[in-house]
Every structure is written in structure tokens, then in C-alpha cells.
Scaffold this active site. Structure first.
Site, PDB file in Angstrom:
ATOM      1  N   ASP A 119       0.896   2.759   3.946  1.00 33.93           N
ATOM      2  CA  ASP A 119      -0.029   3.929   3.222  1.00 33.93           C
ATOM      3  C   ASP A 119       0.997   4.883   3.046  1.00 33.93           C
ATOM      4  OD1 ASP A 119      -2.037   5.332   2.306  1.00 33.93           O
ATOM      5  OD2 ASP A 119      -3.031   5.357   4.293  1.00 33.93           O
TER       6      ASP A 119
ATOM      7  N   HIS B 241       0.715  -1.203   0.144  1.00 31.41           N
ATOM      8  CA  HIS B 241       0.105  -0.015   0.030  1.00 31.41           C
ATOM      9  C   HIS B 241       0.982   1.336   0.102  1.00 31.41           C
ATOM     10  CE1 HIS B 241      -3.822   2.033   1.805  1.00 31.41           C
ATOM     11  NE2 HIS B 241      -3.075   2.719   0.805  1.00 31.41           N
TER      12      HIS B 241
ATOM     13  N   HIS C 258     -10.768   0.713   0.848  1.00 33.17           N
ATOM     14  CA  HIS C 258     -10.522   1.691   1.617  1.00 33.17           C
ATOM     15  C   HIS C 258     -11.741   2.000   2.326  1.00 33.17           C
ATOM     16  CE1 HIS C 258      -9.417   6.127   2.516  1.00 33.17           C
ATOM     17  NE2 HIS C 258     -10.602   6.113   2.604  1.00 33.17           N
TER      18      HIS C 258
ATOM     19  N   ASN D  74      -6.033   9.545   6.845  1.00 35.85           N
ATOM     20  CA  ASN D  74      -7.438   8.916   6.512  1.00 35.85           C
ATOM     21  C   ASN D  74      -6.995   7.605   6.613  1.00 35.85           C
ATOM     22  OD1 ASN D  74      -9.270   7.812   5.140  1.00 35.85           O
ATOM     23  ND2 ASN D  74      -9.576   9.160   3.656  1.00 35.85           N
TER      24      ASN D  74
ATOM     25  N   HIS E 204       1.635   5.196  -2.178  1.00 33.14           N
ATOM     26  CA  HIS E 204       1.126   6.244  -3.013  1.00 33.14           C
ATOM     27  C   HIS E 204       2.238   6.696  -3.907  1.00 33.14           C
ATOM     28  CE1 HIS E 204      -3.140   6.164  -1.701  1.00 33.14           C
ATOM     29  NE2 HIS E 204      -2.602   5.921  -0.657  1.00 33.14           N
TER      30      HIS E 204
ATOM     31  N   HIS F  33      -5.519  -0.256   5.949  1.00 33.61           N
ATOM     32  CA  HIS F  33      -5.493   0.466   7.141  1.00 33.61           C
ATOM     33  C   HIS F  33      -6.674   0.603   8.163  1.00 33.61           C
ATOM     34  CE1 HIS F  33      -7.720   2.989   4.255  1.00 33.61           C
ATOM     35  NE2 HIS F  33      -6.650   3.307   3.809  1.00 33.61           N
TER      36      HIS F  33
HETATM   37 ZN   LIG Z   1      -6.889   4.577   1.801  1.00 29.72          ZN
END
Ligand SMILES: [Zn+2]
Length: 442
Positions: free
Chosen positions: A310, A63, A184, A283, A65, A237
Site C-alpha cells: 500500500d 497494491h 478497500h 487508512n 499508489h 490491507h
Molecule cells: Zn486502500
């Protein structure tokens, strides 16, 4: 022909149950031999002295980004930069989330991401592709074609799929394509203007509250829908105790359900938001110490089987604003390993072998990359060498990621990857560390 000898470390391979001192010889990108309890002849092009270190399968973060493409946005992070940061954290493989612009909702876009990752030549990058067109939550993508193009899973991360019928249709396709869906978990109808954990502190600070039910209710809805499909379903998460219970119930009922925990949800509480410092805005939000205990207990019991960072870099201006308007997200991929150590090993929740399992074979099984999550003769030589006792202080200025939004700034931690090996090549080594040497001859 190139060869590398990793000498004298403690080899931990949870997939095969190995935890013993030994040597590993790597040839042409593959593991040539693993010798436990004795030394191999020291003849290789490259020798790494792993004395006092752990030698594990390459760590996998399911996970992250990477922020590319980011048309019309201010993001400076790229696939090349993010995958280099992963190496510095000891990760040889990352799964990139689809909340990019445009998002990967077609085979062509998935292929482009894979190619970018390959060209960067850092950690391996496997895209997670969208569950809905444009990540808009309205019409399902063609899951089979996305997986065929090389996506390792399906998600609309950044958003949950709220519509029941759409989610049902996506799960059906995910089951048929024999891949996984990563949810999510956030019911958007419960989180308008939400900025932090709902409760007395949010009221006191005058910030929008994020109810725990927004997370747990979506997991429960998904589990219900999935009874018919039996798709591999993964909750991202987890932030609260009730969600851990929901996952435990689903697993007990025999559903192929998994869940992940992130460093910040194991080490930080909503108290961190008290001074309106937006670096602590994430988040789902930071919750309470009781939630941390519940997540740890879920890890100890095997309800939560996967660790994921994350990793969410933001340009400074996205965070340098008031708490309510600041962007959600944190970076921790370059310091996650010692943070997990602190939260889980030092606290007696699990041991090193289980920790490594939760960072290798468990995420590998989720995204269908089992061959990368283990050490086998003839297998791909993705390896991480970890000094478990190295003490250091986290300084975001030194990170390779462009993100400086690290809530662990200034923490002194113990343990660090010192060398990260992808396909038999040492692609990253800790600067100033002399344990990697070129051999003088054969
Ligand atoms: Zn997420």
C-alpha cells in the site's frame, strides 16, 4: 543476443517447490536453464555472483499508489519514479491503484497507464481499473472493456463501494470477466472524521475514532453479495482480528476470497499515534498488538495469502499539518522485504519459501499474471536476488520515491534485494555492490 548467468545462489521458486542451490542462465529475456546442485559453464555476457543470496521470481506488489495522473493535485510522484522505487525494493511488477485524477475508468485511460509504465522501463506496471465511473461509487464501469484494455483487476481503492446494489452489479461483471475485485474495506458511514483506531487512546488524544466494524462489516456484506456471483474477491490491507475471521469463514465456505497484509499493520500499533506524528496516520488505521497477532496467525494458517505495501507517497505539506487534517498513507516499498522478514520470519510465523510465495505466485494468481510469479525454463526472466543477511538502516532520504512519509525511518533491518532483473535485464542493483559483473569473454 545477451546472456546472464546467476551463479551459486539458493533458488527459491514456491510455485514449483524448488529450494536449492543452483545456477540460472538467462538468454534474450527468458530463462534458458535452471541447474540445481551444480554449476553451469561460466560463459555469459554478464555474471552475477549470488553466493549467499536467495534467487527468487521477481517480487510482485499488488497494491501501490503511483499518483499519476494527478491533475490539480500537489503530488510529485509519477509512474516512472514509483516504478523505479519498486525496483529498489526488489519488485519487478506492481499493480497501480486507481485513485488518481482522473481515475482509470475507461479503456483509453487504462491503455495510457500501461504505455507510461512501458516507457518508464522500470518495474512492470499493471493498472487496476475503477469499479465505478469516476470512482464515485454510483454507476459500475464496463469491467470487460477495462480488462480487455490491460487492467489486471478492479477496485475503487481509496474508497470502498458502499452501495449494495452497485457492489452487486460490479461483482457480477467481475465474475463474468474472470478478473478480481480488490476491496478497500471501509464503510464510510462509520468513519466520518476518523483519524485513528477507535478506542480509549483516540478519546484521550481527542482524535476521531475509526471503528473496526467499518472494515469487517464491509467484508461480510461483500461475501454475502458474492455468494451469488463467485467472483474472485480480495480484501485489501486487513487491519483487525475480526476481519481475519471474516476472511477465514468465507474461505471455509468455499468462496474464492483472498486478503493481504501490509508491513505497517504487522509492525506498528496505535501507540505510535500518541505524539500526534502524522507519519503514523494511515487508512485503515494502526490497531493493537492483539490485531497484529491475529494477522500473523492468519498468515500462518493460510487465511491471508498475499503481502502488499500500500505504498502511498505524499508531498511533505500533506503530512506537515495537524494529525486530524494530515493525509493518510505511508511509503515502505523500498524497505518492505526486510520488514516482512522481521515480522514473519524472525518471529517464526512462516519461512522464506512461504514469504516468497506471498510476494510472487500468490499475488500473481490474484491478478492473472501467473507467468510472472514463477521460474520456468523458457519463461520470462523476472528475478530478484536477495541478500537475506544484509543489515542496513532505513533512511527515507535515500529512497527513490518522492514520498518521505516512512514510519520505519531509522530502523535497522536485515535483508535486502541487491539486484532486480526484469525481462533478463538487471534494471536495478544496490549501489556499491560488486556482485554484478560483466564477463570478460566467452
Ligand atoms: Zn486502500
Amino acid at each position: 543476443m545477451s546472456s546472464m548467468l546467476i551463479h551459486g545462489g539458493t533458488i527459491i521458486d514456491p510455485a514449483s517447490g524448488i529450494q536449492a542451490r543452483g545456477d540460472i542462465l538467462v538468454k534474450d529475456g527468458r530463462i534458458e536453464s535452471i541447474e540445481l546442485g551444480q554449476s553451469l559453464e561460466r560463459a555469459a555476457d554478464q555474471i552475477i555472483d549470488a553466493e549467499g543470496c536467495l534467487v527468487t521470481p521477481g517480487l510482485i506488489d499488488p497494491h501501490v499508489h503511483l499518483r499519476e495522473p494527478s491533475e490539480g493535485q500537489q503530488h510529485r510522484e509519477t509512474i516512472a519514479v514509483g516504478s523505479a522505487a519498486a525496483l529498489a525494493g526488489g519488485f519487478t511488477t506492481v499493480c497501480s491503484m486507481p485513485n488518481t485524477l482522473p481515475p482509470p475508468d475507461s479503456a483509453e485511460r487504462v491503455g495510457a497507464l500501461l504505455e507510461r509504465g512501458r516507457l518508464a522501463g522500470n518495474a512492470r506496471v499493471f493498472p487496476v481499473a475503477c469499479g465505478t465511473i469516476g470512482r464515485a461509487g454510483e454507476s459500475p464501469t464496463d469491467v470487460a472493456s477495462l480488462i480487455q484494455a490491460g487492467a489486471c483487476g478492479i477496485s475503487d481503492d481509496g474508497d470502498g463501494i458502499a452501495d449494495d446494489d452497485v457492489m452487486d452489479a460490479v461483482l457480477e461483471q467481475v465474475a463474468r470477466a474472470d478478473t478480481c475485485f480488490m476491496q478497500h474495506c471501509q464503510d464510510p458511514s462509520m468513519t466520518p472524521d476518523a483519524a485513528m483506531n477507535a478506542g480509549t487512546l483516540a478519546v484521550k488524544l481527542g482524535l476521531g475514532g475509526w471503528p473496526r466494524e467499518a472494515e469487517t462489516s464491509m467484508i461480510e456484506r461483500d461475501v454475502r453479495l458474492n455468494e451469488r456471483h463467485g467472483a474472485k474477491y480480495h480484501a485489501q490491507h486487513l487491519s483487525c482480528a475480526e476481519s481475519v475471521d471474516a476472511i477465514a469463514n468465507a474461505r471455509q465456505a468455499g468462496q474464492p476470497v483472498t486478503a493481504e497484509a501490509s508491513p505497517h499493520h504487522l509492525l506498528l500499533t496505535e501507540e505510535a499515534c500518541r505524539d500526534y506524528d502524522s507519519v503514523f496516520k494511515v487508512n485503515p488505521p494502526l490497531r493493537t498488538s492483539a490485531d497484529i497477532e491475529a494477522i500473523k496467525s492468519g498468515i500462518a494458517r493460510g487465511t491471508i495469502t498475499i503481502l502488499a505495501t500500500d505504498q502511498a507517497p505524499h508531498p511533505p505539506q500533506a503530512k506537515q499539518t495537524d494529525f486530524a487534517s494530515a493525509a493518510f498513507g505511508m511509503v515502505s516499498i523500498e524497505c518492505a522485504l526486510p520488514l516482512y522478514r522481521k515480522a514473519l520470519i524472525d518471529d517464526g510465523v512462516i519461512d522464506w519459501s512461504r514469504l516468497i510465495a506471498m510476494m510472487t505466485i500468490e499475488p500473481a494468481a490474484l491478478v492473472g499474471l501467473e507467468h510472472l510469479g514463477r521460474l520456468t525454463r523458457g519463461g520470462v526472466a523476472d528475478l530478484t536476488i536477495i541478500d537475506p543477511d544484509l543489515e542496513w538502516t532505513i533512511s527515507a532520504e535515500d529512497f527513490l520515491t518522492t514520498g518521505r512519509n516512512c514510519p520505519f525511518e531509522g530502523w535497522t533491518v536485515t535483508g535486502r534485494a541487491i539486484t532486480t532483473i526484469v525481462g533478463g535485464e538487471a534494471r536495478w542493483s544496490l549501489q556499491g555492490d560488486s556482485r554484478l559483473t560483466l564477463a570478460t569473454g566467452h
